[in-house]
Design a protein around this motif. Sequence first.
Motif, PDB file in Angstrom:
ATOM      1  N   ASN A 184     -13.174-103.917  53.747  1.00 51.30           N
ATOM      2  CA  ASN A 184     -14.544-103.396  53.646  1.00 51.30           C
ATOM      3  C   ASN A 184     -14.993-102.752  54.955  1.00 51.30           C
ATOM      4  O   ASN A 184     -15.724-101.760  54.950  1.00 51.30           O
ATOM      5  CB  ASN A 184     -15.508-104.513  53.249  1.00 51.30           C
ATOM      6  CG  ASN A 184     -15.366-104.900  51.793  1.00 51.30           C
ATOM      7  OD1 ASN A 184     -14.749-104.177  51.006  1.00 51.30           O
ATOM      8  ND2 ASN A 184     -15.921-106.041  51.414  1.00 51.30           N
ATOM      9  N   TYR A 185     -14.567-103.319  56.085  1.00 49.54           N
ATOM     10  CA  TYR A 185     -14.893-102.715  57.383  1.00 49.54           C
ATOM     11  C   TYR A 185     -14.254-101.330  57.484  1.00 49.54           C
ATOM     12  O   TYR A 185     -14.893-100.363  57.925  1.00 49.54           O
ATOM     13  CB  TYR A 185     -14.394-103.611  58.516  1.00 49.54           C
ATOM     14  CG  TYR A 185     -14.897-103.208  59.879  1.00 49.54           C
ATOM     15  CD1 TYR A 185     -16.060-103.756  60.406  1.00 49.54           C
ATOM     16  CD2 TYR A 185     -14.209-102.274  60.655  1.00 49.54           C
ATOM     17  CE1 TYR A 185     -16.528-103.393  61.660  1.00 49.54           C
ATOM     18  CE2 TYR A 185     -14.666-101.904  61.909  1.00 49.54           C
ATOM     19  CZ  TYR A 185     -15.828-102.465  62.400  1.00 49.54           C
ATOM     20  OH  TYR A 185     -16.281-102.092  63.638  1.00 49.54           O
ATOM     21  N   TYR A 186     -13.000-101.239  57.060  1.00 51.41           N
ATOM     22  CA  TYR A 186     -12.292 -99.952  57.046  1.00 51.41           C
ATOM     23  C   TYR A 186     -13.013 -98.961  56.139  1.00 51.41           C
ATOM     24  O   TYR A 186     -13.228 -97.797  56.517  1.00 51.41           O
ATOM     25  CB  TYR A 186     -10.864-100.181  56.575  1.00 51.41           C
ATOM     26  CG  TYR A 186     -10.180 -98.954  56.024  1.00 51.41           C
ATOM     27  CD1 TYR A 186      -9.683 -97.960  56.872  1.00 51.41           C
ATOM     28  CD2 TYR A 186     -10.027 -98.792  54.649  1.00 51.41           C
ATOM     29  CE1 TYR A 186      -9.067 -96.830  56.355  1.00 51.41           C
ATOM     30  CE2 TYR A 186      -9.405 -97.667  54.129  1.00 51.41           C
ATOM     31  CZ  TYR A 186      -8.931 -96.690  54.982  1.00 51.41           C
ATOM     32  OH  TYR A 186      -8.321 -95.566  54.481  1.00 51.41           O
ATOM     33  N   GLN A 187     -13.397 -99.405  54.948  1.00 49.78           N
ATOM     34  CA  GLN A 187     -14.043 -98.507  54.000  1.00 49.78           C
ATOM     35  C   GLN A 187     -15.384 -98.004  54.527  1.00 49.78           C
ATOM     36  O   GLN A 187     -15.725 -96.825  54.380  1.00 49.78           O
ATOM     37  CB  GLN A 187     -14.238 -99.222  52.657  1.00 49.78           C
ATOM     38  CG  GLN A 187     -14.579 -98.327  51.493  1.00 49.78           C
ATOM     39  CD  GLN A 187     -13.398 -97.533  50.987  1.00 49.78           C
ATOM     40  OE1 GLN A 187     -12.791 -96.765  51.729  1.00 49.78           O
ATOM     41  NE2 GLN A 187     -13.063 -97.720  49.718  1.00 49.78           N
ATOM     42  N   GLN A 188     -16.136 -98.892  55.180  1.00 47.47           N
ATOM     43  CA  GLN A 188     -17.420 -98.492  55.767  1.00 47.47           C
ATOM     44  C   GLN A 188     -17.207 -97.446  56.864  1.00 47.47           C
ATOM     45  O   GLN A 188     -17.903 -96.426  56.926  1.00 47.47           O
ATOM     46  CB  GLN A 188     -18.134 -99.719  56.342  1.00 47.47           C
ATOM     47  CG  GLN A 188     -19.463 -99.432  57.035  1.00 47.47           C
ATOM     48  CD  GLN A 188     -20.571 -99.074  56.076  1.00 47.47           C
ATOM     49  OE1 GLN A 188     -20.538 -99.493  54.921  1.00 47.47           O
ATOM     50  NE2 GLN A 188     -21.547 -98.309  56.541  1.00 47.47           N
ATOM     51  N   ALA A 189     -16.228 -97.689  57.727  1.00 45.67           N
ATOM     52  CA  ALA A 189     -15.936 -96.739  58.807  1.00 45.67           C
ATOM     53  C   ALA A 189     -15.479 -95.400  58.237  1.00 45.67           C
ATOM     54  O   ALA A 189     -15.833 -94.331  58.747  1.00 45.67           O
ATOM     55  CB  ALA A 189     -14.859 -97.315  59.728  1.00 45.67           C
TER      56      ALA A 189
END
Length: 326
Positions: A272-277
């Motif tokens: 999710n952190y990757y997707q947000q970035a």
Amino acid sequence: MIFSFSATADFDFMTYFARHIGATVNDNLLVIPAYLGEGSINKLDFGPDFKITIHRYLLKEDLVIKRNTSGQGNDLITIFFYSNEQPLGIAYNDDPYVQFSQREDSAIQVTSNDLSSTIRFPANHSIHYMVVAIKPPYLNALLASNQLNSTLQTITGSGNSFLYFERMTAETKLLLKNLSAVDLQDNLSHFYMQIKVQELLYLIFHKLSTRENTPQQHINNADAARLLHIRNEIIRDLSVPPVLGELAQIAAMSETKLKQLFKQAFGATIYNYYQQARMEEAAFLLKQGKHSVAEVGYEMGFSNLSHFSRVFEKHYGLNPKKFSYS
């Protein structure tokens, strides 16, 4: 220039920094000497257990601030707000710097003072940031709740080692901007600032209070350094999704420990952190107006543009085309 200090609860940053650069402090104001650059540092004490320093300057050389652990355990909470567009280098455990504060990924750190850290501020850029220092019992009294989640219990408890990162909301950025514009020579400015800084604390701790209520693990300098390195790996190439097994090998942790510590520190799973970035980078490219929706989607690793549009709209409430014209 390197300024190194030990993070004891009674350490007065401004006094010792003034000595380090050959400046004087008058009425809690340090003016940066002309040989070094321009700007100032202001300190406001709201009592022995609650104070802030406001940094506003442009320096002629890089500034490296090394905070060394006091060796006395956690007796002070430090909240660091940095909303500049210039990248900020952060390191733990003498590891290489990791870049923060680009695009929407502004740096808010909440940390115990038993972790050592190094922050590098770039020369020839306007630097604006604020540091809030508050003792756990005082913060606990401010929060005035007996139903704190595990994150806030860890922060307000005694003897806990922790490191939390939060993204800066538009509301937080606006409040910081307004605080930096306050005339501190005004007779009631101290009263106003205390109210507004408490509002700032409300915003960050309200965000932390929404995190999953799970047991918190103690974190040390080596863990903190590994987590920053893993974050760097995740966002290094946003067209390639992270692979947990590979990241665990890089971090020299089990997959379970890495998942738990990453989510604890950053408030999101690795994916999710990757997707947000990835969506934030896509939004930045679209707003530039130099790339088509298809070009941005492919650059972010999407082979199916309908999928890219659905994911983007989930994050921003508009599909990429409408967003680029908004």
